[in-house]
Design an enzyme around this catalytic site. Structure first.
Site, PDB file in Angstrom:
ATOM      1  N   LYS A 168      34.360  37.079 -15.667  1.00  0.00           N
ATOM      2  CA  LYS A 168      34.549  38.537 -15.790  1.00  0.00           C
ATOM      3  C   LYS A 168      36.025  38.935 -15.769  1.00  0.00           C
ATOM      4  CE  LYS A 168      30.159  39.843 -13.627  1.00  0.00           C
ATOM      5  NZ  LYS A 168      29.484  40.738 -12.672  1.00  0.00           N
ATOM      6  N   ASN A 205      32.125  43.194 -17.528  1.00  0.00           N
ATOM      7  CA  ASN A 205      30.827  42.510 -17.700  1.00  0.00           C
ATOM      8  C   ASN A 205      30.178  42.849 -19.037  1.00  0.00           C
ATOM      9  OD1 ASN A 205      29.902  45.074 -17.255  1.00  0.00           O
ATOM     10  ND2 ASN A 205      28.268  44.475 -15.868  1.00  0.00           N
ATOM     11  N   ASP A 249      28.422  47.497 -13.721  1.00  0.00           N
ATOM     12  CA  ASP A 249      27.679  47.216 -12.482  1.00  0.00           C
ATOM     13  C   ASP A 249      27.505  48.484 -11.639  1.00  0.00           C
ATOM     14  OD1 ASP A 249      27.261  44.542 -13.012  1.00  0.00           O
ATOM     15  OD2 ASP A 249      29.133  43.907 -12.068  1.00  0.00           O
ATOM     16  N   GLY A 266      29.576  43.462   2.840  1.00  0.00           N
ATOM     17  CA  GLY A 266      30.102  42.521   1.857  1.00  0.00           C
ATOM     18  C   GLY A 266      31.322  43.091   1.153  1.00  0.00           C
ATOM     19  N   ALA A 267      32.124  42.194   0.578  1.00  0.00           N
ATOM     20  CA  ALA A 267      33.363  42.641  -0.065  1.00  0.00           C
ATOM     21  C   ALA A 267      33.671  41.832  -1.319  1.00  0.00           C
ATOM     22  CB  ALA A 267      34.525  42.562   0.936  1.00  0.00           C
ATOM     23  N   GLY A 268      32.618  41.400  -2.026  1.00  0.00           N
ATOM     24  CA  GLY A 268      32.812  40.687  -3.291  1.00  0.00           C
ATOM     25  C   GLY A 268      32.813  41.648  -4.469  1.00  0.00           C
ATOM     26  N   GLY A 269      32.516  41.125  -5.657  1.00  0.00           N
ATOM     27  CA  GLY A 269      32.528  41.933  -6.879  1.00  0.00           C
ATOM     28  C   GLY A 269      31.489  43.046  -6.844  1.00  0.00           C
ATOM     29  N   ALA A 270      30.314  42.747  -6.305  1.00  0.00           N
ATOM     30  CA  ALA A 270      29.250  43.762  -6.259  1.00  0.00           C
ATOM     31  C   ALA A 270      29.661  44.912  -5.343  1.00  0.00           C
ATOM     32  CB  ALA A 270      27.948  43.129  -5.778  1.00  0.00           C
ATOM     33  N   ARG A 328      32.558  39.771   6.765  1.00  0.00           N
ATOM     34  CA  ARG A 328      32.933  38.663   7.654  1.00  0.00           C
ATOM     35  C   ARG A 328      34.444  38.465   7.608  1.00  0.00           C
ATOM     36  NH1 ARG A 328      30.342  33.051   5.954  1.00  0.00           N
ATOM     37  NH2 ARG A 328      31.438  33.640   4.052  1.00  0.00           N
ATOM     38  N   THR A 329      34.998  38.396   6.403  1.00  0.00           N
ATOM     39  CA  THR A 329      36.447  38.261   6.234  1.00  0.00           C
ATOM     40  C   THR A 329      37.021  39.665   6.029  1.00  0.00           C
ATOM     41  OG1 THR A 329      35.858  36.264   5.013  1.00  0.00           O
ATOM     42  CG2 THR A 329      38.176  36.910   4.965  1.00  0.00           C
TER      43      THR A 329
HETATM   44  P1  ATR Z   1      29.546  38.992  -5.420  1.00  0.00           P
HETATM   45  O1  ATR Z   1      30.724  38.946  -6.349  1.00  0.00           O
HETATM   46  O2  ATR Z   1      28.228  38.750  -6.085  1.00  0.00           O
HETATM   47  O3  ATR Z   1      29.525  40.228  -4.597  1.00  0.00           O
HETATM   48  P2  ATR Z   1      30.850  37.070  -3.634  1.00  0.00           P
HETATM   49  O4  ATR Z   1      32.180  37.444  -4.146  1.00  0.00           O
HETATM   50  O5  ATR Z   1      30.512  35.637  -3.548  1.00  0.00           O
HETATM   51  O6  ATR Z   1      29.654  37.721  -4.456  1.00  0.00           O
HETATM   52  O7  ATR Z   1      30.671  37.773  -2.208  1.00  0.00           O
HETATM   53  C1  ATR Z   1      29.691  37.386  -1.343  1.00  0.00           C
HETATM   54  C2  ATR Z   1      29.740  38.270  -0.088  1.00  0.00           C
HETATM   55  O8  ATR Z   1      28.769  37.755   0.820  1.00  0.00           O
HETATM   56  C3  ATR Z   1      31.078  38.225   0.632  1.00  0.00           C
HETATM   57  O9  ATR Z   1      31.323  39.497   1.170  1.00  0.00           O
HETATM   58  C4  ATR Z   1      30.843  37.173   1.738  1.00  0.00           C
HETATM   59  O10 ATR Z   1      31.658  37.335   2.887  1.00  0.00           O
HETATM   60  P3  ATR Z   1      33.123  36.658   2.947  1.00  0.00           P
HETATM   61  O11 ATR Z   1      34.010  37.503   2.105  1.00  0.00           O
HETATM   62  O12 ATR Z   1      33.495  36.691   4.383  1.00  0.00           O
HETATM   63  O13 ATR Z   1      32.964  35.255   2.398  1.00  0.00           O
HETATM   64  C5  ATR Z   1      29.406  37.472   2.081  1.00  0.00           C
HETATM   65  N1  ATR Z   1      28.758  36.316   2.719  1.00  0.00           N
HETATM   66  C6  ATR Z   1      28.295  35.196   2.121  1.00  0.00           C
HETATM   67  N2  ATR Z   1      27.767  34.343   3.033  1.00  0.00           N
HETATM   68  C7  ATR Z   1      27.908  34.941   4.245  1.00  0.00           C
HETATM   69  C8  ATR Z   1      27.551  34.582   5.594  1.00  0.00           C
HETATM   70  N3  ATR Z   1      26.938  33.425   5.877  1.00  0.00           N
HETATM   71  N4  ATR Z   1      27.854  35.466   6.573  1.00  0.00           N
HETATM   72  C9  ATR Z   1      28.448  36.646   6.313  1.00  0.00           C
HETATM   73  N5  ATR Z   1      28.806  37.045   5.064  1.00  0.00           N
HETATM   74  C10 ATR Z   1      28.546  36.209   4.056  1.00  0.00           C
END
Ligand code: ATR
Length: 282
Positions: free
Chosen positions: A69, A90, A106, A132-136, A157-158
């Site tokens: 992407k 996307n 998205d 969460g803090a990824g792409g979604a 988490r991070t």
């Molecule tokens: P996408 O782009 O689909 O949103 P991603 O970038 O892989 O996916 O993001 C996954 C999210 O799930 C992240 O926020 C990740 O937290 P970290 O940034 O700390 O890695 C979260 N995640 C995945 N496994 C986890 C776990 N076991 N505990 C807590 N958070 C988790």
């Protein structure tokens, strides 16, 4: 004179399990369009050249999935505001001058899903908690701010990753670790899970909803299983819920309209078709 049938595809690596061909194939058939939607696996080392020379692929347009992407966005001559903000495209297409254009749909998928599944959900936009803090998550924060939510808390988490999103979106957002969650839930009007937790094969999302107001809407980007543990827990205590399958289906709408000239609907038959396919695969 008949036009050459238009061709589009899901591009990414891997693409073998993508449901996009099923979704677009359903709409092509429903609307009687002589077009095609396939799969093109683009190896990572070829991605830059593929998107830069997209016209050579013979495709009218494409969806782009993980991990391309960002590469696709960089290759575009023009990006819509969402793709520019997220640095990720996307949905791509060639304009009449042969320039590559990119969008990120998205966020529209997220909004389309809630508009359909919980009409009026944004009548009084207030405070949202996004896990969460990824792409979604980035797309969902964009969507909630577009619908005038007054504050979006991003819990991850991070924490640094959540903070990066806050740095991009500014004062209507804030970043937190999981330890802060109980307090944040107490004031939430909307709770969204964007982490992979709760997905089949991943650890459970362990969360205590006792502070969450019963009126708060709860939704999950995870759609396998369709009713995640989070949604089960939320419904059991009386919260309204919307599952995540519609997000996948609605994000496909703008691309289909762009390539094939008809705005398709996410109807019950499409949902049933994709659900059956998900069931067969699990
Ligand atoms: P996408 O782009 O689909 O949103 P991603 O970038 O892989 O996916 O993001 C996954 C999210 O799930 C992240 O926020 C990740 O937290 P970290 O940034 O700390 O890695 C979260 N995640 C995945 N496994 C986890 C776990 N076991 N505990 C807590 N958070 C988790």
């Amino acid at each position: 004179m008949s036009e050459t049938p238009k061709k589009a595809a899901i591009t990414g690596h891997p693409v073998a399990h993508s449901r996009s061909p099923l979704v677009h194939g359903y709409w092509l058939k429903k609307h009687g369009i002589d077009g095609d939607y396939g799969r093109v696996d683009v190896a990572p080392e070829e991605a830059q050249a593929f998107y830069r020379n997209f016209a050579a692929s013979g495709l009218t347009g494409a969806n782009v999935t993980v991990p391309h992407k960002e590469t696709a966005a960089v290759a575009c001559d023009r990006l819509d505001e969402a793709a520019r903000t997220m640095g990720a495209a996307n949905t791509i297409w060639l304009d009449e001058d042969g320039r590559l254009c990119g969008a990120n749909t998205d966020w529209e998928g997220f909004l389309g899903n809630l508009d359909q599944g919980a009409p009026g959900w944004d009548a009084r936009p207030g405070t949202a908690v996004v896990l969460g803090a990824g792409g979604a998550a980035r797309a969902i924060v964009f969507a909630l701010l577009a619908r005038k939510f007054t504050h979006v808390h991003i819990v991850n988490r991070t924490v640094e990753k959540a903070q990066k999103i806050v740095d991009e979106f500014g004062s209507g957002t804030s970043a937190h670790g999981w330890d802060n969650l109980g307090k944040l839930l107490g004031k939430a009007d909307l709770l969204v899970n964007t982490t992979a937790l709760g997905m089949t094969g991943k650890p459970l999302l362990e969360i205590d909803l006792s502070e969450l107001p019963k009126t708060a809407l709860v939704t999950d980007a995870v759609y396998v299983p369709l009713e995640t543990d989070l949604l089960k827990q939320a419904s059991a205590r009386g919260n309204p819920t919307v599952d995540g399958l519609g997000m996948l289906l609605h994000q496909a709408v703008p691309g289909f309209e762009r390539w094939f000239g008809v705005r398709p609907e996410v109807d019950d038959d499409l949902r049933a078709l994709v659900l059956k396919d998900l069931g067969a695969a699990s």
